[in-house]
Design a protein around this motif. Structure first.
Motif, PDB file in Angstrom:
ATOM      1  N   ALA A 108       6.028  13.116   3.942  1.00  0.00           N
ATOM      2  CA  ALA A 108       4.710  13.449   3.412  1.00  0.00           C
ATOM      3  C   ALA A 108       4.636  13.112   1.929  1.00  0.00           C
ATOM      4  N   GLY A 109       3.671  12.260   1.575  1.00  0.00           N
ATOM      5  CA  GLY A 109       3.467  11.898   0.174  1.00  0.00           C
ATOM      6  C   GLY A 109       4.297  10.751  -0.341  1.00  0.00           C
ATOM      7  N   ASP A 110       5.215  10.229   0.460  1.00  0.00           N
ATOM      8  CA  ASP A 110       6.078   9.147  -0.015  1.00  0.00           C
ATOM      9  C   ASP A 110       5.296   7.842  -0.168  1.00  0.00           C
ATOM     10  N   ARG A 111       5.403   7.233  -1.346  1.00  0.00           N
ATOM     11  CA  ARG A 111       4.686   5.995  -1.661  1.00  0.00           C
ATOM     12  C   ARG A 111       3.184   6.104  -1.331  1.00  0.00           C
ATOM     13  N   LEU A 112       2.645   7.304  -1.457  1.00  0.00           N
ATOM     14  CA  LEU A 112       1.228   7.498  -1.157  1.00  0.00           C
ATOM     15  C   LEU A 112       0.343   6.807  -2.193  1.00  0.00           C
ATOM     16  N   TYR A 113       0.888   6.646  -3.397  1.00  0.00           N
ATOM     17  CA  TYR A 113       0.158   5.977  -4.480  1.00  0.00           C
ATOM     18  C   TYR A 113       0.963   4.776  -4.957  1.00  0.00           C
ATOM     19  N   ALA A 114       0.257   3.833  -5.564  1.00  0.00           N
ATOM     20  CA  ALA A 114       0.901   2.665  -6.157  1.00  0.00           C
ATOM     21  C   ALA A 114       0.076   2.200  -7.342  1.00  0.00           C
ATOM     22  N   VAL A 115       0.735   1.505  -8.239  1.00  0.00           N
ATOM     23  CA  VAL A 115       0.021   0.844  -9.332  1.00  0.00           C
ATOM     24  C   VAL A 115      -0.535  -0.457  -8.777  1.00  0.00           C
ATOM     25  N   ARG A 116      -1.830  -0.639  -8.872  1.00  0.00           N
ATOM     26  CA  ARG A 116      -2.486  -1.809  -8.281  1.00  0.00           C
ATOM     27  C   ARG A 116      -3.205  -2.588  -9.366  1.00  0.00           C
ATOM     28  N   ASP A 117      -3.055  -3.919  -9.326  1.00  0.00           N
ATOM     29  CA  ASP A 117      -3.716  -4.742 -10.353  1.00  0.00           C
ATOM     30  C   ASP A 117      -5.068  -5.237  -9.857  1.00  0.00           C
ATOM     31  N   GLY A 118      -5.733  -6.037 -10.695  1.00  0.00           N
ATOM     32  CA  GLY A 118      -7.080  -6.497 -10.384  1.00  0.00           C
ATOM     33  C   GLY A 118      -7.166  -7.422  -9.191  1.00  0.00           C
TER      34      GLY A 118
END
Length: 236
Positions: free
Chosen positions: A35-45
């Protein structure tokens, strides 16, 4: 007959992909993974995700591994930690200044998975101890290999024993089941500097010679449940 192959020694999740992990004592697991693992990432344009390498989906963004992240409530965004371990007030503003890129944002997973490969990575202490012995001048711990589960194996267990588990399932006390599929092919992230661990290119060289640059057991979740430090893993 089921065979006990080890005990869960440490659990890790990485709320923001490619940042340092968060140690847990227990965590639910389902078909997406922890639960919650790699749920977010830095994303570019361009929609590419911040990583230690350049691929069709990923963009190399040096310095992410020096940051940390932790997650309280899955409904809230993650806390982002600076290289000194301090929570930042505005993660997006901090990332844009830190990475010197004005097109990055902190993105929650939607239709495109944030995982490089499979959702769960398990590493045994037998294999980790082998790496330590193979590169005695390098500071090595599991953070270099970013597993979700560090499994304490019995004395005398051979290194890379994880290879024997592919095609089999492991079960934990809660009923959670992992289906072991294959190992990870290691990249420069295993050698990259992070807080407390200096740059160590020797690691990839010894892995390439000894084990075709592969290390860990990647798994899918065949039965949901709870992962807990101290629980035994039975190989079915």
């Amino acid at each position: 007959m089921a065979e006990i192959v080890g005990v869960v020694e440490r659990l890790w999740r990485y709320p923001v992909k490619s940042t340092a992990g968060e140690r847990l004592t227990q965590v639910p697991v389902d078909d997406r993974g922890l639960a919650g693992d790699r749920l977010y990432a830095v994303r570019d344009g361009e929609g590419k995700l911040g990583s230690g390498k350049n691929t069709r989906r990923f963009r190399r963004m040096d310095g992410l591994l020096r940051l940390g992240s932790r997650l309280g409530n899955l409904l809230d965004g993650p806390e982002l930690l600076d290289p000194l371990g301090r929570a930042v007030a505005d993660p997006v503003a901090f990332l844009r200044a830190y990475l010197q890129r004005d097109d990055v944002t902190l993105a929650r997973e939607d239709t495109v998975s944030h995982f490089d490969q499979l959702p769960v990575s398990l590493l045994t202490t037998a294999t980790l101890d082998w790496v330590r012995e193979a590169v005695p001048t390098v500071l090595v711990d599991e953070r270099r290999f970013r597993p979700n589960i560090l499994l304490r194996t019995p004395p005398g267990t051979r290194p890379f024993v994880e290879d024997d588990w592919f095609g089999r399932e492991g079960e934990l006390k809660s009923g959670a089941r992992l289906a072991f599929i294959r190992s990870s092919e290691r990249c420069v992230m295993a050698t990259a500097a992070q807080p407390g661990l200096p740059h160590a290119p020797e690691i990839l060289r010894v892995l390439a010679r000894a084990h075709a640059n592969r290390l860990d057991a990647l798994a899918t979740v065949s039965g949901p449940g709870l992962l807990r430090v101290g629980d035994r893993l039975r190989l079915l």
